[in-house]
Write a protein that holds these residues in place. Structure first.
Motif, PDB file in Angstrom:
ATOM      1  N   LEU A  28      77.064  17.764  11.603  1.00 32.46           N
ATOM      2  CA  LEU A  28      78.089  17.415  10.546  1.00 32.46           C
ATOM      3  C   LEU A  28      78.563  18.587   9.649  1.00 32.46           C
ATOM      4  O   LEU A  28      79.738  18.405   9.315  1.00 32.46           O
ATOM      5  CB  LEU A  28      77.330  17.124   8.964  1.00 32.46           C
ATOM      6  CG  LEU A  28      76.780  15.684   9.875  1.00 32.46           C
ATOM      7  CD1 LEU A  28      76.101  14.581   8.803  1.00 32.46           C
ATOM      8  CD2 LEU A  28      77.450  14.901  10.457  1.00 32.46           C
ATOM      9  N   ASP A  29      78.357  19.695   9.819  1.00 32.23           N
ATOM     10  CA  ASP A  29      79.314  20.972   9.238  1.00 32.23           C
ATOM     11  C   ASP A  29      80.150  22.159  10.773  1.00 32.23           C
ATOM     12  O   ASP A  29      80.607  22.570   9.920  1.00 32.23           O
ATOM     13  CB  ASP A  29      78.050  22.109   8.978  1.00 32.23           C
ATOM     14  CG  ASP A  29      76.848  22.290  10.309  1.00 32.23           C
ATOM     15  OD1 ASP A  29      77.348  21.465  11.561  1.00 32.23           O
ATOM     16  OD2 ASP A  29      76.076  23.050   9.856  1.00 32.23           O
ATOM     17  N   ARG A  30      80.946  21.540  11.761  1.00 29.04           N
ATOM     18  CA  ARG A  30      81.344  21.892  12.371  1.00 29.04           C
ATOM     19  C   ARG A  30      82.238  21.418  13.562  1.00 29.04           C
ATOM     20  O   ARG A  30      81.506  20.191  13.329  1.00 29.04           O
ATOM     21  CB  ARG A  30      80.822  22.805  12.533  1.00 29.04           C
ATOM     22  CG  ARG A  30      79.402  22.571  13.889  1.00 29.04           C
ATOM     23  CD  ARG A  30      78.428  24.086  14.346  1.00 29.04           C
ATOM     24  NE  ARG A  30      77.297  23.588  15.163  1.00 29.04           N
ATOM     25  CZ  ARG A  30      76.575  23.408  14.621  1.00 29.04           C
ATOM     26  NH1 ARG A  30      76.537  23.295  12.852  1.00 29.04           N
ATOM     27  NH2 ARG A  30      75.266  23.151  15.341  1.00 29.04           N
ATOM     28  N   GLN A  31      83.418  21.325  13.993  1.00 24.10           N
ATOM     29  CA  GLN A  31      83.538  20.309  14.825  1.00 24.10           C
ATOM     30  C   GLN A  31      83.762  21.153  16.245  1.00 24.10           C
ATOM     31  O   GLN A  31      82.564  21.583  16.516  1.00 24.10           O
ATOM     32  CB  GLN A  31      85.112  21.139  14.435  1.00 24.10           C
ATOM     33  CG  GLN A  31      86.359  20.619  13.918  1.00 24.10           C
ATOM     34  CD  GLN A  31      87.388  21.277  13.740  1.00 24.10           C
ATOM     35  OE1 GLN A  31      87.884  21.833  14.765  1.00 24.10           O
ATOM     36  NE2 GLN A  31      88.719  20.152  13.369  1.00 24.10           N
ATOM     37  N   LEU A  32      83.505  18.659  16.275  1.00 26.41           N
ATOM     38  CA  LEU A  32      82.803  19.295  17.804  1.00 26.41           C
ATOM     39  C   LEU A  32      83.810  18.906  18.645  1.00 26.41           C
ATOM     40  O   LEU A  32      84.663  18.498  18.811  1.00 26.41           O
ATOM     41  CB  LEU A  32      82.124  18.133  17.894  1.00 26.41           C
ATOM     42  CG  LEU A  32      80.935  18.097  16.919  1.00 26.41           C
ATOM     43  CD1 LEU A  32      79.863  16.834  16.951  1.00 26.41           C
ATOM     44  CD2 LEU A  32      79.781  18.962  17.701  1.00 26.41           C
ATOM     45  N   VAL A  33      84.105  19.111  20.703  1.00 26.51           N
ATOM     46  CA  VAL A  33      84.577  19.074  21.676  1.00 26.51           C
ATOM     47  C   VAL A  33      84.327  17.979  21.718  1.00 26.51           C
ATOM     48  O   VAL A  33      83.352  17.446  22.802  1.00 26.51           O
ATOM     49  CB  VAL A  33      85.247  20.522  22.156  1.00 26.51           C
ATOM     50  CG1 VAL A  33      85.638  19.757  23.559  1.00 26.51           C
ATOM     51  CG2 VAL A  33      85.243  21.724  21.468  1.00 26.51           C
ATOM     52  N   LEU A  34      85.508  16.606  22.102  1.00 29.42           N
ATOM     53  CA  LEU A  34      85.283  15.833  22.769  1.00 29.42           C
ATOM     54  C   LEU A  34      85.826  15.613  24.228  1.00 29.42           C
ATOM     55  O   LEU A  34      87.512  16.426  24.376  1.00 29.42           O
ATOM     56  CB  LEU A  34      86.230  14.022  21.561  1.00 29.42           C
ATOM     57  CG  LEU A  34      85.970  13.132  22.836  1.00 29.42           C
ATOM     58  CD1 LEU A  34      84.499  12.158  22.727  1.00 29.42           C
ATOM     59  CD2 LEU A  34      87.254  12.710  21.846  1.00 29.42           C
ATOM     60  N   GLU A  35      85.282  15.639  25.087  1.00 29.45           N
ATOM     61  CA  GLU A  35      86.040  15.845  27.049  1.00 29.45           C
ATOM     62  C   GLU A  35      86.339  13.646  27.198  1.00 29.45           C
ATOM     63  O   GLU A  35      85.181  13.052  27.337  1.00 29.45           O
ATOM     64  CB  GLU A  35      85.190  16.228  27.567  1.00 29.45           C
ATOM     65  CG  GLU A  35      85.150  17.738  26.882  1.00 29.45           C
ATOM     66  CD  GLU A  35      84.529  18.260  28.086  1.00 29.45           C
ATOM     67  OE1 GLU A  35      83.317  17.863  28.459  1.00 29.45           O
ATOM     68  OE2 GLU A  35      84.194  19.829  27.878  1.00 29.45           O
ATOM     69  N   PRO A  36      86.841  13.471  27.872  1.00 30.03           N
ATOM     70  CA  PRO A  36      87.541  12.301  27.765  1.00 30.03           C
ATOM     71  C   PRO A  36      86.798  12.375  29.311  1.00 30.03           C
ATOM     72  O   PRO A  36      87.934  12.501  29.599  1.00 30.03           O
ATOM     73  CB  PRO A  36      89.046  11.973  27.080  1.00 30.03           C
ATOM     74  CG  PRO A  36      89.060  12.368  26.109  1.00 30.03           C
ATOM     75  CD  PRO A  36      88.699  14.297  26.198  1.00 30.03           C
ATOM     76  N   GLY A  37      86.350  11.023  29.595  1.00 32.80           N
ATOM     77  CA  GLY A  37      86.246  10.491  31.296  1.00 32.80           C
ATOM     78  C   GLY A  37      87.913   9.919  31.219  1.00 32.80           C
ATOM     79  O   GLY A  37      89.275   9.544  30.680  1.00 32.80           O
TER      80      GLY A  37
END
Length: 214
Positions: A28-37
């Protein structure tokens, strides 16, 4: 978070639902990377990454199966809420879906329905109809039916299909029930209904029992 990943996952006529698997507790303390299908790709898979680590993945899936219990009225759902857990009883009182102390959360307080063993109910008045919000409304009620917080557990997988978006500002009913246990796994289902019992969304979850902190 599951609903966010699901909303970027392409579906098809043969697989109109989305199944999300949580691989790691989301930081919860950093940005994540979303890779869409990729739309149109066979077995298109959406990934949520924390660096090289996969936090969650999602893929299109068949509609949740199984019989849905008979609906309850808003009055019955409100009565069930009176037996929901309190902030003092909640291990995670700031949970977005059901935490009584989250300032902007849904605060869905599922409780057991009188005379319907194993069935839980709550009301929910949507502020918006985005897939992540609907998924959040379906999430925690399944955990209550699976035995939370008597058994401490975390979500392992969730498969859901939103058939019709709910109406903003209108009171709805969320029902949930257990589908049995398998070792540390707890299986549950939940549905979102209109006040007159029309099915809007259906979900199945697998919860994983964890040890309580010493």
């Amino acid at each position: 978070m599951s609903g966010l990943v699901a909303s970027h996952t392409p579906v098809s006529d043969d697989a109109p639902a989305v199944s999300v698997r949580l691989h790691l507790p989301p930081p919860l303390d950093r940005q994540l990377v979303l890779e869409p299908g990729a739309p149109g790709a066979a077995d298109a898979r959406t990934m949520l990454r924390d660096g090289d680590d996969v936090v969650a993945s999602a893929v299109a899936a068949p509609s949740p199966a199984g019989e849905v219990p008979a609906p309850v009225t808003l009055e019955v759902a409100r009565d069930a809420e009176s037996r929901g857990i309190t902030a003092e009883q909640h291990p995670f009182p700031t949970c977005y879906g059901c935490g009584p102390l989250h300032p902007d959360g849904l605060r869905i307080r599922s409780g057991p329905v009188t005379g319907r063993p194993g069935l839980y109910a709550a009301t929910w008045t949507p502020r918006e109809t985005s897939p992540p919000e609907v998924w959040a409304a379906l999430d925690c009620p399944g955990g209550k039916a699976a035995g939370f917080p008597t058994t401490l557990m975390v979500l392992g997988t969730m498969t859901a299909q939103v058939l019709v978006p709910p109406a903003v500002g209108v009171e709805h009913v969320v029902l949930s029930w257990s589908r049995g246990d398998e070792g540390r796994k707890r299986h549950a289902s939940s549905v979102l209904l209109t006040a007159d019992g029309r099915l809007l969304a259906h979900a199945e979850q697998t919860w994983i029992a964890i040890d309580r902190p010493v």
